[in-house]
Design an enzyme around this catalytic site. Structure first.
Site, PDB file in Angstrom:
ATOM      1  CB  CYS A 116      -0.942  -0.010   1.196  1.00 34.15           C
ATOM      2  SG  CYS A 116      -1.956  -1.488   1.246  1.00 34.15           S
ATOM      3  CG  HIS A 253      -3.259   3.042   2.270  1.00 34.77           C
ATOM      4  ND1 HIS A 253      -3.820   2.646   1.081  1.00 34.77           N
ATOM      5  CD2 HIS A 253      -3.301   1.952   3.096  1.00 34.77           C
ATOM      6  CE1 HIS A 253      -4.189   1.388   1.175  1.00 34.77           C
ATOM      7  NE2 HIS A 253      -3.889   0.938   2.388  1.00 34.77           N
ATOM      8  CG  ASN A 283      -6.843  -1.271   1.445  1.00 35.36           C
ATOM      9  OD1 ASN A 283      -6.145  -0.943   0.485  1.00 35.36           O
ATOM     10  ND2 ASN A 283      -6.321  -1.626   2.616  1.00 35.36           N
TER      11      ASN A 283
END
Ligand code: UT7
Length: 338
Positions: A116, A253, A283
Protein backbone atom coordinates in the site's frame (compact mmCIF):
# COMPACT_ATOMS: atom_id res chain seq x y z
CA UNK A 1 23.02 23.52 -18.37
CA UNK A 2 19.86 24.00 -16.32
CA UNK A 3 19.01 21.21 -13.90
CA UNK A 4 15.98 19.02 -14.69
CA UNK A 5 12.94 19.32 -12.52
CA UNK A 6 10.33 16.59 -12.13
CA UNK A 7 6.72 17.63 -12.59
CA UNK A 8 3.51 15.60 -12.44
CA UNK A 9 1.79 16.76 -15.61
CA UNK A 10 -1.21 14.44 -16.06
CA UNK A 11 -3.36 11.85 -14.30
CA UNK A 12 -5.81 9.08 -15.20
CA UNK A 13 -7.69 6.37 -13.31
CA UNK A 14 -9.88 3.34 -13.77
CA UNK A 15 -12.05 1.04 -11.66
CA UNK A 16 -13.86 -2.08 -12.93
CA UNK A 17 -17.64 -1.81 -13.50
CA UNK A 18 -18.67 -4.66 -11.19
CA UNK A 19 -19.70 -3.47 -7.70
CA UNK A 20 -19.63 -5.53 -4.51
CA UNK A 21 -21.71 -3.88 -1.78
CA UNK A 22 -21.74 -4.62 1.95
CA UNK A 23 -25.10 -6.30 1.37
CA UNK A 24 -23.49 -8.63 -1.19
CA UNK A 25 -20.89 -9.55 1.47
CA UNK A 26 -23.67 -10.33 3.97
CA UNK A 27 -24.53 -13.25 1.67
CA UNK A 28 -20.95 -14.57 1.72
CA UNK A 29 -19.83 -14.25 5.36
CA UNK A 30 -21.27 -13.55 8.80
CA UNK A 31 -21.17 -9.74 8.64
CA UNK A 32 -23.48 -6.80 8.08
CA UNK A 33 -23.54 -3.37 6.49
CA UNK A 34 -23.74 -1.60 9.84
CA UNK A 35 -20.58 -3.31 11.22
CA UNK A 36 -18.60 -2.65 8.05
CA UNK A 37 -19.65 1.01 7.78
CA UNK A 38 -18.98 1.65 11.45
CA UNK A 39 -15.61 -0.13 11.57
CA UNK A 40 -14.26 0.88 8.14
CA UNK A 41 -16.38 3.52 6.35
CA UNK A 42 -16.47 1.25 3.29
CA UNK A 43 -19.80 0.99 1.45
CA UNK A 44 -18.81 -0.92 -1.69
CA UNK A 45 -15.82 -1.99 -3.79
CA UNK A 46 -15.16 -2.65 -7.48
CA UNK A 47 -14.23 -6.19 -8.52
CA UNK A 48 -12.38 -7.17 -11.70
CA UNK A 49 -13.75 -9.84 -14.04
CA UNK A 50 -12.04 -13.25 -13.83
CA UNK A 51 -10.11 -12.50 -17.04
CA UNK A 52 -9.34 -8.87 -16.14
CA UNK A 53 -5.86 -8.44 -14.66
CA UNK A 54 -3.79 -5.63 -13.15
CA UNK A 55 -2.25 -4.82 -16.55
CA UNK A 56 -5.76 -4.36 -18.01
CA UNK A 57 -6.64 -1.89 -15.26
CA UNK A 58 -3.37 -0.02 -15.90
CA UNK A 59 -4.08 0.22 -19.63
CA UNK A 60 -7.58 1.60 -18.98
CA UNK A 61 -6.15 4.16 -16.51
CA UNK A 62 -3.55 5.24 -19.10
CA UNK A 63 -6.29 5.55 -21.75
CA UNK A 64 -8.17 7.84 -19.35
CA UNK A 65 -4.99 9.93 -18.94
CA UNK A 66 -4.57 10.14 -22.73
CA UNK A 67 -8.20 11.26 -23.23
CA UNK A 68 -7.49 14.19 -20.89
CA UNK A 69 -3.92 15.01 -21.99
CA UNK A 70 -3.76 14.90 -25.71
CA UNK A 71 -0.08 14.01 -26.02
CA UNK A 72 1.51 10.80 -27.22
CA UNK A 73 2.87 8.36 -24.65
CA UNK A 74 5.00 6.65 -27.32
CA UNK A 75 8.18 8.39 -26.11
CA UNK A 76 7.75 7.53 -22.41
CA UNK A 77 11.21 6.30 -21.38
CA UNK A 78 10.34 4.50 -18.11
CA UNK A 79 7.24 2.68 -16.87
CA UNK A 80 6.94 2.00 -13.14
CA UNK A 81 4.07 -0.13 -11.87
CA UNK A 82 3.52 -0.26 -8.11
CA UNK A 83 1.57 -3.45 -7.48
CA UNK A 84 1.51 -6.56 -5.31
CA UNK A 85 -1.02 -8.33 -7.53
CA UNK A 86 0.85 -8.64 -10.85
CA UNK A 87 -0.67 -10.69 -13.68
CA UNK A 88 2.38 -12.98 -13.28
CA UNK A 89 5.42 -12.94 -11.00
CA UNK A 90 7.20 -12.41 -14.32
CA UNK A 91 7.00 -10.95 -16.93
CA UNK A 92 6.32 -7.67 -15.18
CA UNK A 93 3.05 -5.80 -15.46
CA UNK A 94 5.10 -2.85 -16.76
CA UNK A 95 6.32 -4.94 -19.73
CA UNK A 96 2.75 -6.06 -20.53
CA UNK A 97 1.58 -2.45 -20.32
CA UNK A 98 4.36 -1.34 -22.74
CA UNK A 99 3.04 -3.80 -25.29
CA UNK A 100 -0.66 -3.06 -24.77
CA UNK A 101 -0.12 0.73 -24.98
CA UNK A 102 2.26 0.49 -27.95
CA UNK A 103 5.02 2.46 -26.20
CA UNK A 104 8.46 2.58 -27.86
CA UNK A 105 10.63 -0.51 -27.32
CA UNK A 106 13.42 1.72 -25.98
CA UNK A 107 11.43 2.23 -22.73
CA UNK A 108 12.56 0.72 -19.37
CA UNK A 109 9.96 -1.27 -17.41
CA UNK A 110 9.92 -2.03 -13.67
CA UNK A 111 7.34 -3.44 -11.24
CA UNK A 112 7.78 -2.19 -7.73
CA UNK A 113 6.53 -4.12 -4.71
CA UNK A 114 5.80 -2.03 -1.64
CA UNK A 115 2.13 -2.93 -1.09
CA UNK A 116 0.00 0.00 0.00
CA UNK A 117 3.05 2.32 0.12
CA UNK A 118 3.91 1.37 -3.47
CA UNK A 119 2.57 4.38 -5.34
CA UNK A 120 4.47 6.82 -3.11
CA UNK A 121 7.68 4.78 -3.49
CA UNK A 122 7.23 4.69 -7.28
CA UNK A 123 6.65 8.44 -7.46
CA UNK A 124 9.78 9.00 -5.37
CA UNK A 125 11.80 6.80 -7.77
CA UNK A 126 10.34 8.66 -10.78
CA UNK A 127 11.29 11.98 -9.24
CA UNK A 128 14.86 10.78 -8.69
CA UNK A 129 15.13 9.44 -12.24
CA UNK A 130 13.84 12.63 -13.83
CA UNK A 131 15.60 15.14 -11.56
CA UNK A 132 18.92 13.33 -12.11
CA UNK A 133 18.47 13.59 -15.87
CA UNK A 134 18.49 9.78 -16.32
CA UNK A 135 14.91 9.80 -17.65
CA UNK A 136 12.62 12.44 -19.15
CA UNK A 137 9.13 11.02 -19.20
CA UNK A 138 7.96 8.42 -16.69
CA UNK A 139 4.56 6.73 -16.33
CA UNK A 140 3.86 5.85 -12.70
CA UNK A 141 1.03 3.42 -11.96
CA UNK A 142 -0.49 2.36 -8.64
CA UNK A 143 -2.64 -0.65 -9.47
CA UNK A 144 -3.99 -3.72 -7.73
CA UNK A 145 -6.57 -6.46 -8.20
CA UNK A 146 -6.88 -7.32 -4.52
CA UNK A 147 -10.04 -9.38 -5.14
CA UNK A 148 -7.82 -12.02 -6.76
CA UNK A 149 -5.91 -12.60 -3.50
CA UNK A 150 -8.84 -12.18 -1.13
CA UNK A 151 -10.30 -15.13 0.75
CA UNK A 152 -14.08 -14.60 0.54
CA UNK A 153 -14.60 -16.90 3.52
CA UNK A 154 -12.50 -14.67 5.84
CA UNK A 155 -14.76 -11.90 7.13
CA UNK A 156 -11.88 -9.99 8.70
CA UNK A 157 -10.25 -9.27 5.31
CA UNK A 158 -12.83 -9.74 2.54
CA UNK A 159 -14.83 -6.69 3.61
CA UNK A 160 -11.86 -4.40 3.07
CA UNK A 161 -10.40 -4.86 -0.39
CA UNK A 162 -11.26 -3.80 -3.95
CA UNK A 163 -9.65 -3.35 -7.37
CA UNK A 164 -8.49 -0.23 -9.20
CA UNK A 165 -5.69 1.63 -10.94
CA UNK A 166 -4.36 5.16 -11.16
CA UNK A 167 -1.53 6.64 -13.18
CA UNK A 168 0.39 9.89 -13.35
CA UNK A 169 2.91 11.15 -15.87
CA UNK A 170 6.14 12.63 -14.47
CA UNK A 171 7.96 14.81 -16.99
CA UNK A 172 11.22 16.71 -17.04
CA UNK A 173 11.06 20.46 -17.20
CA UNK A 174 13.15 23.43 -16.13
CA UNK A 175 10.58 25.65 -14.41
CA UNK A 176 8.98 24.01 -11.42
CA UNK A 177 9.07 20.76 -9.50
CA UNK A 178 6.04 19.00 -8.04
CA UNK A 179 8.16 17.40 -5.33
CA UNK A 180 8.70 19.36 -2.13
CA UNK A 181 9.67 16.80 0.55
CA UNK A 182 9.77 13.03 1.18
CA UNK A 183 9.89 10.69 4.15
CA UNK A 184 9.92 6.91 4.43
CA UNK A 185 10.22 4.16 7.03
CA UNK A 186 10.26 0.38 7.36
CA UNK A 187 9.55 -1.97 10.27
CA UNK A 188 10.33 -5.35 8.75
CA UNK A 189 9.77 -6.93 12.14
CA UNK A 190 6.03 -6.47 11.51
CA UNK A 191 6.08 -8.42 8.24
CA UNK A 192 3.87 -11.17 9.65
CA UNK A 193 1.05 -8.72 10.38
CA UNK A 194 0.02 -8.55 6.72
CA UNK A 195 1.27 -10.86 3.98
CA UNK A 196 0.34 -13.07 1.05
CA UNK A 197 0.42 -16.71 2.03
CA UNK A 198 1.49 -19.51 -0.25
CA UNK A 199 4.68 -18.83 -2.17
CA UNK A 200 7.01 -18.36 0.80
CA UNK A 201 5.42 -21.36 2.51
CA UNK A 202 6.03 -23.44 -0.61
CA UNK A 203 9.67 -22.32 -0.71
CA UNK A 204 9.92 -23.42 2.92
CA UNK A 205 8.40 -26.82 2.11
CA UNK A 206 5.06 -26.18 3.83
CA UNK A 207 1.99 -27.27 1.85
CA UNK A 208 -1.10 -25.15 2.53
CA UNK A 209 -4.53 -25.93 1.17
CA UNK A 210 -5.59 -22.29 1.29
CA UNK A 211 -2.82 -20.45 -0.56
CA UNK A 212 -2.35 -17.18 -2.40
CA UNK A 213 -4.53 -15.15 -0.05
CA UNK A 214 -3.93 -12.04 1.98
CA UNK A 215 -3.55 -12.75 5.70
CA UNK A 216 -3.78 -9.88 8.13
CA UNK A 217 -3.69 -9.03 11.80
CA UNK A 218 -5.80 -5.93 11.28
CA UNK A 219 -5.57 -4.68 14.81
CA UNK A 220 -1.72 -4.69 14.81
CA UNK A 221 -1.55 -2.89 11.45
CA UNK A 222 -4.10 -0.41 12.74
CA UNK A 223 -2.04 0.38 15.87
CA UNK A 224 1.22 0.61 13.95
CA UNK A 225 -0.25 2.99 11.33
CA UNK A 226 -1.83 5.32 13.85
CA UNK A 227 1.52 5.62 15.60
CA UNK A 228 3.84 5.90 12.60
CA UNK A 229 1.95 7.91 9.98
CA UNK A 230 1.53 11.07 12.11
CA UNK A 231 5.26 10.94 12.95
CA UNK A 232 6.04 10.61 9.23
CA UNK A 233 3.80 13.57 8.38
CA UNK A 234 5.61 15.63 11.00
CA UNK A 235 8.98 14.60 9.56
CA UNK A 236 7.98 15.62 6.02
CA UNK A 237 6.81 19.03 7.15
CA UNK A 238 10.03 19.53 9.13
CA UNK A 239 12.03 18.75 5.97
CA UNK A 240 10.06 21.41 4.09
CA UNK A 241 9.38 24.98 5.13
CA UNK A 242 5.66 24.27 5.56
CA UNK A 243 3.26 23.55 8.41
CA UNK A 244 0.00 21.60 8.52
CA UNK A 245 -1.84 24.89 7.79
CA UNK A 246 -0.06 25.04 4.41
CA UNK A 247 -1.37 21.61 3.38
CA UNK A 248 -4.48 22.07 1.22
CA UNK A 249 -5.23 18.34 0.98
CA UNK A 250 -4.00 15.37 2.98
CA UNK A 251 -4.31 12.02 1.20
CA UNK A 252 -3.45 9.07 3.47
CA UNK A 253 -3.74 5.53 2.13
CA UNK A 254 -7.44 4.59 2.11
CA UNK A 255 -7.21 1.56 4.40
CA UNK A 256 -10.00 2.38 6.78
CA UNK A 257 -11.75 5.58 7.85
CA UNK A 258 -11.24 4.55 11.48
CA UNK A 259 -7.47 4.70 10.89
CA UNK A 260 -7.63 7.99 8.99
CA UNK A 261 -9.58 9.76 11.76
CA UNK A 262 -7.01 9.31 14.56
CA UNK A 263 -4.18 10.03 12.09
CA UNK A 264 -5.86 13.36 11.28
CA UNK A 265 -6.35 14.08 14.95
CA UNK A 266 -2.69 13.39 15.74
CA UNK A 267 -1.32 15.37 12.78
CA UNK A 268 -3.65 18.31 13.34
CA UNK A 269 -4.99 18.21 9.76
CA UNK A 270 -8.80 18.29 9.90
CA UNK A 271 -10.74 15.47 8.22
CA UNK A 272 -12.41 18.14 6.03
CA UNK A 273 -9.04 18.69 4.30
CA UNK A 274 -8.56 14.96 3.70
CA UNK A 275 -9.31 13.06 0.48
CA UNK A 276 -9.95 9.33 0.44
CA UNK A 277 -11.39 6.81 -1.97
CA UNK A 278 -12.45 4.05 0.42
CA UNK A 279 -16.20 4.64 0.65
CA UNK A 280 -16.96 3.46 -2.89
CA UNK A 281 -13.76 1.61 -3.83
CA UNK A 282 -12.58 0.01 -0.55
CA UNK A 283 -8.88 -0.57 0.09
CA UNK A 284 -7.33 -0.85 -3.39
CA UNK A 285 -3.77 -1.07 -1.99
CA UNK A 286 -1.30 0.76 -4.30
CA UNK A 287 -4.20 2.38 -6.16
CA UNK A 288 -5.87 4.21 -3.26
CA UNK A 289 -3.76 7.38 -3.44
CA UNK A 290 -4.00 8.02 -7.21
CA UNK A 291 -7.73 7.13 -7.07
CA UNK A 292 -8.19 9.65 -4.23
CA UNK A 293 -6.28 12.30 -6.20
CA UNK A 294 -8.47 11.77 -9.24
CA UNK A 295 -11.66 11.64 -7.17
CA UNK A 296 -10.64 14.99 -5.66
CA UNK A 297 -10.29 16.43 -9.18
CA UNK A 298 -13.59 14.95 -10.36
CA UNK A 299 -15.40 16.33 -7.30
CA UNK A 300 -13.93 19.81 -7.94
CA UNK A 301 -12.00 19.81 -4.64
CA UNK A 302 -8.40 19.39 -5.79
CA UNK A 303 -7.15 22.19 -8.03
CA UNK A 304 -3.91 23.25 -9.65
CA UNK A 305 -1.81 25.26 -7.22
CA UNK A 306 -2.85 23.12 -4.24
CA UNK A 307 -0.23 21.72 -1.89
CA UNK A 308 -0.96 18.11 -1.07
CA UNK A 309 0.53 15.59 1.30
CA UNK A 310 0.17 11.93 0.27
CA UNK A 311 1.04 9.14 2.71
CA UNK A 312 1.09 5.40 2.03
CA UNK A 313 1.41 2.63 4.63
CA UNK A 314 0.98 -1.12 4.73
CA UNK A 315 2.69 -4.49 4.29
CA UNK A 316 6.39 -4.64 5.08
CA UNK A 317 5.53 -2.91 7.29
CA UNK A 318 6.37 0.16 5.23
CA UNK A 319 5.31 3.76 5.10
CA UNK A 320 6.22 6.64 2.81
CA UNK A 321 4.94 10.14 2.14
CA UNK A 322 5.45 13.05 -0.23
CA UNK A 323 4.59 16.71 -0.07
CA UNK A 324 3.58 17.78 -3.57
CA UNK A 325 2.92 20.98 -5.41
CA UNK A 326 -0.07 19.98 -7.59
CA UNK A 327 0.18 21.68 -10.97
CA UNK A 328 -0.84 19.60 -13.97
CA UNK A 329 0.07 20.63 -17.51
CA UNK A 330 -2.21 23.51 -18.62
CA UNK A 331 -3.40 21.43 -21.59
CA UNK A 332 -4.92 18.75 -19.34
CA UNK A 333 -8.73 18.65 -19.64
CA UNK A 334 -11.06 18.04 -16.74
CA UNK A 335 -12.37 14.45 -16.80
CA UNK A 336 -15.82 13.66 -18.16
CA UNK A 337 -18.37 13.04 -15.40
CA UNK A 338 -18.67 9.30 -14.68
O1 UT7 B 1 -3.90 -1.72 3.59
C1 UT7 B 1 -3.18 -2.69 4.25
C2 UT7 B 1 -3.12 -2.40 5.67
N1 UT7 B 1 -4.31 -2.91 6.36
C3 UT7 B 1 -4.98 -2.17 7.19
O2 UT7 B 1 -4.70 -1.00 7.33
C4 UT7 B 1 -6.08 -2.80 8.04
C5 UT7 B 1 -6.07 -2.20 9.39
N2 UT7 B 1 -7.08 -2.77 10.30
C6 UT7 B 1 -8.39 -2.59 10.17
O3 UT7 B 1 -8.86 -1.95 9.23
C7 UT7 B 1 -9.27 -3.13 11.26
O4 UT7 B 1 -8.45 -3.73 12.24
C8 UT7 B 1 -10.31 -4.18 10.75
C9 UT7 B 1 -11.40 -3.45 9.97
C10 UT7 B 1 -9.64 -5.23 9.91
C11 UT7 B 1 -11.00 -4.84 11.95
O5 UT7 B 1 -11.59 -3.88 12.80
P1 UT7 B 1 -11.35 -3.95 14.37
O6 UT7 B 1 -12.16 -2.87 14.96
O7 UT7 B 1 -9.87 -3.93 14.62
O8 UT7 B 1 -12.02 -5.33 14.76
P2 UT7 B 1 -11.38 -6.58 15.52
O9 UT7 B 1 -10.47 -7.35 14.61
O10 UT7 B 1 -10.83 -6.14 16.83
O11 UT7 B 1 -12.65 -7.48 15.79
C12 UT7 B 1 -13.72 -7.06 16.68
C13 UT7 B 1 -14.83 -8.06 16.63
C14 UT7 B 1 -14.36 -9.50 16.77
O12 UT7 B 1 -15.33 -10.20 17.49
P3 UT7 B 1 -15.10 -10.56 19.05
O13 UT7 B 1 -13.84 -11.37 19.09
O14 UT7 B 1 -14.97 -9.23 19.74
O15 UT7 B 1 -16.33 -11.32 19.41
C15 UT7 B 1 -14.33 -10.02 15.34
O16 UT7 B 1 -14.51 -11.41 15.25
O17 UT7 B 1 -15.47 -7.98 15.34
C16 UT7 B 1 -15.51 -9.29 14.75
N3 UT7 B 1 -15.44 -9.15 13.31
C17 UT7 B 1 -16.51 -8.94 12.53
N4 UT7 B 1 -17.83 -8.84 12.80
C18 UT7 B 1 -18.67 -8.63 11.76
C19 UT7 B 1 -14.31 -9.15 12.54
N5 UT7 B 1 -14.66 -8.95 11.25
C20 UT7 B 1 -16.00 -8.84 11.23
C21 UT7 B 1 -16.93 -8.61 10.18
N6 UT7 B 1 -18.25 -8.50 10.51
N7 UT7 B 1 -16.56 -8.47 8.90
Amino acid sequence: MEQSKARITAIGSYVPDKRMTNFDLEKLVDTNDEWIMQRTGIRERRISEPDQYTSDLCVSAAQDLMRRYDKSLYDVDLILVATTTPDFIFPSVAAIVQDKLGISSSVGVIDLSAACSGFVYALHVAQGMVASGLHRKVLVFGADTMSKITDYTDRTTCILFGDGAGVVLVESETEETSFLAYHQGTDGIGGAHVYLNGIADKLNGVELSNTGNIVQNGREVFRWAVRNVPEGVKAILEKSSFTTNDVDWFIPHSANLRIIEPICERTGIPLERTLYSLENFGNTSAATIPLSLDLGIREGKLNDGDRILIYGFGAGLTHAGLLLNWNLHPQVQLPEAK
